[in-house]
Design a protein around this motif. Sequence first.
Motif, short mmCIF file in Angstrom:
data_model
loop_
_atom_site.label_atom_id
_atom_site.label_comp_id
_atom_site.label_asym_id
_atom_site.label_seq_id
_atom_site.Cartn_x
_atom_site.Cartn_y
_atom_site.Cartn_z
N THR A 88 0.84 -1.19 0.00
CA THR A 88 0.00 0.00 0.00
C THR A 88 0.88 1.24 0.00
OG1 THR A 88 -1.61 -1.20 1.31
CG2 THR A 88 -1.84 1.18 1.23
N PRO A 89 0.62 2.19 -0.92
CA PRO A 89 1.44 3.41 -0.93
C PRO A 89 1.20 4.24 0.33
CG PRO A 89 -0.27 3.50 -2.62
CD PRO A 89 -0.38 2.17 -1.95
N ARG A 90 2.23 4.95 0.73
CA ARG A 90 2.12 5.82 1.90
C ARG A 90 1.29 7.05 1.57
NH1 ARG A 90 8.11 6.35 4.50
NH2 ARG A 90 8.48 4.14 4.76
N LYS A 91 0.57 7.54 2.57
CA LYS A 91 -0.16 8.78 2.40
C LYS A 91 0.81 9.92 2.54
CE LYS A 91 -4.50 7.06 4.20
NZ LYS A 91 -5.49 7.18 5.25
N PRO A 92 0.71 10.95 1.70
CA PRO A 92 1.62 12.08 1.84
C PRO A 92 1.40 12.80 3.16
CG PRO A 92 -0.01 12.51 0.12
CD PRO A 92 -0.23 11.11 0.62
N ARG A 93 2.48 13.24 3.76
CA ARG A 93 2.41 13.98 5.01
C ARG A 93 2.05 15.43 4.70
NH1 ARG A 93 7.75 13.93 8.33
NH2 ARG A 93 7.93 12.20 6.95
N PRO A 94 1.19 16.05 5.50
CA PRO A 94 0.86 17.46 5.27
C PRO A 94 2.13 18.32 5.31
CG PRO A 94 -0.56 16.53 6.97
CD PRO A 94 0.47 15.50 6.63
N ALA A 95 2.14 19.38 4.52
CA ALA A 95 3.32 20.23 4.41
C ALA A 95 3.73 20.84 5.74
CB ALA A 95 3.08 21.32 3.38
#
Length: 74
Positions: free
Chosen positions: A2-9
């Motif tokens: 499963t791809p990682r969710k992007p972290r908020p900036a």
Amino acid sequence: MTPRKPRPANAEKPARAPEETLERIVREEMNIETLKTRNSDSLDIHEVAVWQLRDALEAAYQAGIRAANSPRSS
């Protein structure tokens, strides 16, 4: 996988665990001599049992709890 969710900036990068703590965990739980890259497949690639991985993750989690609950030195 499963791809990682992007972290908020605006999210802070998590603090890195002290190297000696990680080295101790892999030595004790996974029977791996070091985490240093030695540029040799036979030295750098390890086959570990799932229970060793589980125990190492548990040890790292407990080390994180202890670190979070200990007073910070300035």
